[in-house]
Enzyme design. Structure first.
Site, PDB file in Angstrom:
ATOM      1  N   HIS A   1     -17.405  28.869  32.481  1.00  0.00           N
ATOM      2  CA  HIS A   1     -16.630  28.096  32.903  1.00  0.00           C
ATOM      3  C   HIS A   1     -17.130  27.639  34.349  1.00  0.00           C
ATOM      4  O   HIS A   1     -16.770  27.193  34.954  1.00  0.00           O
ATOM      5  CB  HIS A   1     -15.221  27.958  32.750  1.00  0.00           C
ATOM      6  CG  HIS A   1     -14.873  28.023  31.311  1.00  0.00           C
ATOM      7  ND1 HIS A   1     -13.941  28.086  30.440  1.00  0.00           N
ATOM      8  CD2 HIS A   1     -14.391  29.483  30.797  1.00  0.00           C
ATOM      9  CE1 HIS A   1     -13.957  28.101  29.569  1.00  0.00           C
ATOM     10  NE2 HIS A   1     -13.830  29.523  29.736  1.00  0.00           N
TER      11      HIS A   1
ATOM     12  N   SER B   1     -39.502  13.918  49.110  1.00  0.00           N
ATOM     13  CA  SER B   1     -39.507  12.215  49.371  1.00  0.00           C
ATOM     14  C   SER B   1     -39.843  11.330  49.494  1.00  0.00           C
ATOM     15  O   SER B   1     -40.222  11.990  51.431  1.00  0.00           O
ATOM     16  CB  SER B   1     -37.602  12.491  50.068  1.00  0.00           C
ATOM     17  OG  SER B   1     -36.894  11.857  50.301  1.00  0.00           O
TER      18      SER B   1
ATOM     19  N   LYS C   1     -37.055  17.106  52.489  1.00  0.00           N
ATOM     20  CA  LYS C   1     -37.003  16.920  50.815  1.00  0.00           C
ATOM     21  C   LYS C   1     -37.620  18.720  50.144  1.00  0.00           C
ATOM     22  O   LYS C   1     -39.525  17.917  50.049  1.00  0.00           O
ATOM     23  CB  LYS C   1     -35.673  16.050  49.894  1.00  0.00           C
ATOM     24  CG  LYS C   1     -35.361  15.751  50.355  1.00  0.00           C
ATOM     25  CD  LYS C   1     -33.632  16.387  50.326  1.00  0.00           C
ATOM     26  CE  LYS C   1     -33.708  16.248  49.027  1.00  0.00           C
ATOM     27  NZ  LYS C   1     -33.195  15.635  47.672  1.00  0.00           N
TER      28      LYS C   1
ATOM     29  N   GLU D   1     -35.377  18.231  35.467  1.00  0.00           N
ATOM     30  CA  GLU D   1     -34.875  17.336  36.055  1.00  0.00           C
ATOM     31  C   GLU D   1     -35.209  16.733  34.445  1.00  0.00           C
ATOM     32  O   GLU D   1     -34.435  16.827  33.939  1.00  0.00           O
ATOM     33  CB  GLU D   1     -34.762  16.577  37.002  1.00  0.00           C
ATOM     34  CG  GLU D   1     -33.780  16.910  38.442  1.00  0.00           C
ATOM     35  CD  GLU D   1     -33.695  16.317  39.054  1.00  0.00           C
ATOM     36  OE1 GLU D   1     -33.909  15.418  39.450  1.00  0.00           O
ATOM     37  OE2 GLU D   1     -35.259  17.046  40.159  1.00  0.00           O
TER      38      GLU D   1
END
Ligand code: ARG
Length: 396
Positions: free
Chosen positions: A156, A279, A285, A292
């Site tokens: 969980h 970025s 970043k 992803e």
């Protein structure tokens, strides 16, 4: 007159564009397999006294040369060819003359495409297996390198029990080995020789020896009856795409873990700059885009499976041109899985766990404490559970 079947007025260019679509480009990867199958077919025709020894020699040499020249990039299938089968026969006939017109006796593009696809799938399965074993090996290297580092085991998304980098990596490795076995299971559907079923109804009046091409091409058996052949198109494709969807889900779940581990809040892992992207607006970043996109490609893999299943759904028996469109999701699924396996193996080798950032809540040992009470005092588990729970009430 460019197409094999052109007999009357030539085809409307728009119809050619729509019906051949991207098939001619997709067929590039089938050239070597169609060459191999065509040579086996010609040898069989010769053995059955349907082709002279001289014509066989011309056909074999011509096809071998075309295959080698294609490997070297000296020619490509063109839209006007429609597909690989026409491209080869047209070029063969241009090269060796009349003998080239004899090779298509007793076959059809309908059995040809299935034969070429099955031969291709054998190699694709081997490559996907190698790619999967590559990720397994990278997980084993990670386990050997940093396996001793403790990790919280989550349920969980809450810290649940103690785990380790070794357990995390070996869990995925075991599932990937299982995925590789799933990929191999597709062999069951590609070891039937479709060649000689022709358009789907055999070659009436011709003494074809289908067992001979079965042996020559290394198939386990001849697919019979001929009417089953076109019904089977799409099944190996769907089965492989299913296995690849399962594989991609494992890789996607691995990626989802690593994305969490890479957040500033977790900071469990580090990635070298070469494996993260920057970025355009935020100078600080470093983004883990690789993981992803691995996660996102599980969706593409599922879409490929869906597409393959839907193309075959509700088709009547016999060859239907719809079946041509199976190649796009098949190749796309195979390519995406292959590329994903490569990049995941490389990324696993590049990442490092940061033990200084990994903190296990002492409560992850609660179940073990309850087990110790049971083992030492012989009380029922539920009683031990309650006693231990009282120590951790702040969590309730
Ligand atoms: N490119 C076609 C396919 O993949 C080959 C078979 C074409 N057959 C035909 N009758 N038009 O299905």
């Amino acid at each position: 007159m460019t197409r094999l079947w052109d007999k009357r007025a030539s085809l409307d260019a728009r119809v050619l564009q729509y019906t051949a679509g991207e098939d001619y480009a997709l067929d590039e990867r089938l050239v070597r397999y169609d060459v191999r199958a065509s040579i086996a077919h010609a040898q069989m025709l010769h053995a059955q006294q349907l082709l002279s020894v001289d014509d066989l020699a011309l056909i074999r040499t011509g096809l071998q040369q075309l295959g080698e020249e294609h490997e070297r990039g000296q020619w490509r299938i063109e839209l006007a060819d429609e597909d690989v089968h026409t491209a080869l026969e047209r070029r063969l006939t241009a090269r060796i003359g009349e003998a080239g017109g004899r090779v298509h006796l007793g076959r059809s593009r309908n059995d040809q495409v299935l034969t070429a696809l099955r031969l291709y799938l054998r190699d694709a399965i081997d490559e996907l297996d190698t790619g999967t074993q590559g990720v397994v090996a990278a997980l084993e290297r990670l386990s050997a390198r940093q396996g001793d580092i403790a990790l919280p085991g989550y349920t969980h998304m809450q810290q649940a029990m103690p785990s380790s980098v070794a357990w995390w990596a070996e869990g995925f490795a075991a599932e990937l080995r299982d995925d590789a076995r799933g990929i191999h299971s597709v062999h069951r559907r590609i070891e039937n020789n479709p060649l000689g079923s022709a358009a789907g109804y055999g070659a009436p009046g011709l003494p074809l020896d289908r067992a001979a091409t079965t042996r020559a091409l290394g198939f386990e058996r001849t697919q019979e009856p001929v009417t089953s052949v076109q019904l089977s198109r799409g099944k190996a494709e769907s089965q492989l795409l299913f296995e690849l969807a399962i594989l991609m889900q494992d890789l996607g779940r691995l990626a989802a873990d690593l994305l969490l581990f890479y957040t500033q809040e977790f900071g469990f892992i580090d990635l070298p700059d070469a494996f993260t992207t920057g970025s355009s607006i935020m100078p600080q970043k470093r983004n883990p885009d690789v993981f992803e996109l691995v996660r996102a490609r599980t969706a593409t893999a599922l879409a490929c499976l869906n597409e393959a299943l839907f193309i075959c759904a509700k088709l009547p028996s016999g060859y239907q041109r719809d079946l041509q469109l199976l190649k796009f999701p098949l190749f796309r699924g195979i390519d995406i899985a292959g590329q994903t396996l490569q990049i995941v193996a490389a990324a696993l080798d590049a990442l490092t766990f940061r033990p200084e950032r990994i903190h296990l809540d002492p409560a992850v040992h609660a179940a073990q404490e309850a087990y110790a009470i049971v083992v030492n005092e012989g009380v029922p588990f539920r009683e031990a559970y309650r006693r231990v729970a009282a120590r951790y009430t702040h969590k309730e």
